[in-house]
Design a protein around this motif. Sequence first.
Motif, PDB file in Angstrom:
ATOM      1  N   LEU A  10       0.826  -1.215   0.000  1.00 13.64           N
ATOM      2  CA  LEU A  10       0.000   0.000   0.000  1.00 13.64           C
ATOM      3  C   LEU A  10       0.860   1.266   0.000  1.00 13.64           C
ATOM      4  CD1 LEU A  10      -2.909  -0.819   2.451  1.00 13.64           C
ATOM      5  CD2 LEU A  10      -3.104  -0.178   0.066  1.00 13.64           C
ATOM      6  N   ILE A  11       1.932   1.249   0.773  1.00 10.00           N
ATOM      7  CA  ILE A  11       2.819   2.407   0.816  1.00 10.00           C
ATOM      8  C   ILE A  11       3.464   2.624  -0.548  1.00 10.00           C
ATOM      9  CG2 ILE A  11       4.994   3.275   1.789  1.00 10.00           C
ATOM     10  CD1 ILE A  11       4.135   1.977   4.457  1.00 10.00           C
ATOM     11  N   VAL A  49       1.468   2.790  17.495  1.00 10.20           N
ATOM     12  CA  VAL A  49       2.727   2.116  17.133  1.00 10.20           C
ATOM     13  C   VAL A  49       2.764   1.803  15.643  1.00 10.20           C
ATOM     14  CG1 VAL A  49       4.145   0.072  17.521  1.00 10.20           C
ATOM     15  CG2 VAL A  49       3.029   1.184  19.447  1.00 10.20           C
ATOM     16  N   GLU A  50       1.681   1.251  15.121  1.00  6.60           N
ATOM     17  CA  GLU A  50       1.669   0.938  13.690  1.00  6.60           C
ATOM     18  C   GLU A  50       1.703   2.208  12.854  1.00  6.60           C
ATOM     19  OE1 GLU A  50      -0.850  -1.663  10.495  1.00  6.60           O
ATOM     20  OE2 GLU A  50      -0.677  -2.353  12.554  1.00  6.60           O
ATOM     21  N   ALA A  51       0.994   3.253  13.283  1.00  7.54           N
ATOM     22  CA  ALA A  51       1.022   4.513  12.544  1.00  7.54           C
ATOM     23  C   ALA A  51       2.402   5.152  12.587  1.00  7.54           C
ATOM     24  CB  ALA A  51      -0.016   5.473  13.112  1.00  7.54           C
ATOM     25  N   LEU A  52       3.083   5.006  13.716  1.00  2.44           N
ATOM     26  CA  LEU A  52       4.446   5.519  13.837  1.00  2.44           C
ATOM     27  C   LEU A  52       5.356   4.815  12.837  1.00  2.44           C
ATOM     28  CD1 LEU A  52       6.145   6.679  16.881  1.00  2.44           C
ATOM     29  CD2 LEU A  52       7.248   4.721  15.867  1.00  2.44           C
ATOM     30  N   LEU A  53       5.246   3.510  12.737  1.00  4.34           N
ATOM     31  CA  LEU A  53       6.081   2.753  11.803  1.00  4.34           C
ATOM     32  C   LEU A  53       5.716   3.050  10.344  1.00  4.34           C
ATOM     33  CD1 LEU A  53       6.182  -0.651  13.692  1.00  4.34           C
ATOM     34  CD2 LEU A  53       8.005   1.044  13.500  1.00  4.34           C
ATOM     35  N   VAL A  54       4.422   3.126  10.061  1.00  5.39           N
ATOM     36  CA  VAL A  54       3.989   3.457   8.702  1.00  5.39           C
ATOM     37  C   VAL A  54       4.431   4.871   8.340  1.00  5.39           C
ATOM     38  CG1 VAL A  54       1.949   3.890   7.259  1.00  5.39           C
ATOM     39  CG2 VAL A  54       2.063   1.843   8.662  1.00  5.39           C
ATOM     40  N   GLY A  55       4.268   5.803   9.260  1.00  5.48           N
ATOM     41  CA  GLY A  55       4.686   7.182   9.008  1.00  5.48           C
ATOM     42  C   GLY A  55       6.188   7.304   8.794  1.00  5.48           C
TER      43      GLY A  55
END
Length: 168
Positions: A10-11, A49-55
């Motif tokens: 997705l990224i 945590v997941e948003a931090l990693l995705v960001g």
Amino acid sequence: MVRVLVTAILIMISFLLQTTAFKMLALADVVPNLLLIVTAAAGYMRGRVEALLVGFTCGLLVDCMYGDVIGLYALLFLTVGYLSGYAHMIYFKDDYTLPIFLIGASDLLYNIFYYIISFLLRNRLNFLFYLRRIILPELVYTLLVALVFYKLLHSINGLLERFEQREG
């Protein structure tokens, strides 16, 4: 493992769309920030945590391709992802109003941080010009694209959650 792979895909797709197809569809010389939509949606649906990693991943990708300094975009996306992760506590699967509002607030926060780091610290003080020419058009364009793109991300998240429940 499946979620990590799907998130990475997705990224990459969002990055490619943002830098190719939407460059051709630029309105008022701005493109929607699809990576920010992915980051804010990850925060809303999956937590800090997941948003931090995705960001961080989204920002590092932008840094490697377009950044003058490695880490600036990573820091901006990481911050926006972490802050949007606080909305996970009030996550409702059927609500589309709050995530769109969250994406708009994330885009506004991202652009204000970018202005402070890139322009204000260089003594370029014309914030109203930057607001009128960059921030507001990008905000509107990102929100219009987010209306469709968030529904797609929400559907993918639902499929992944069902898959994880069957596997676990």
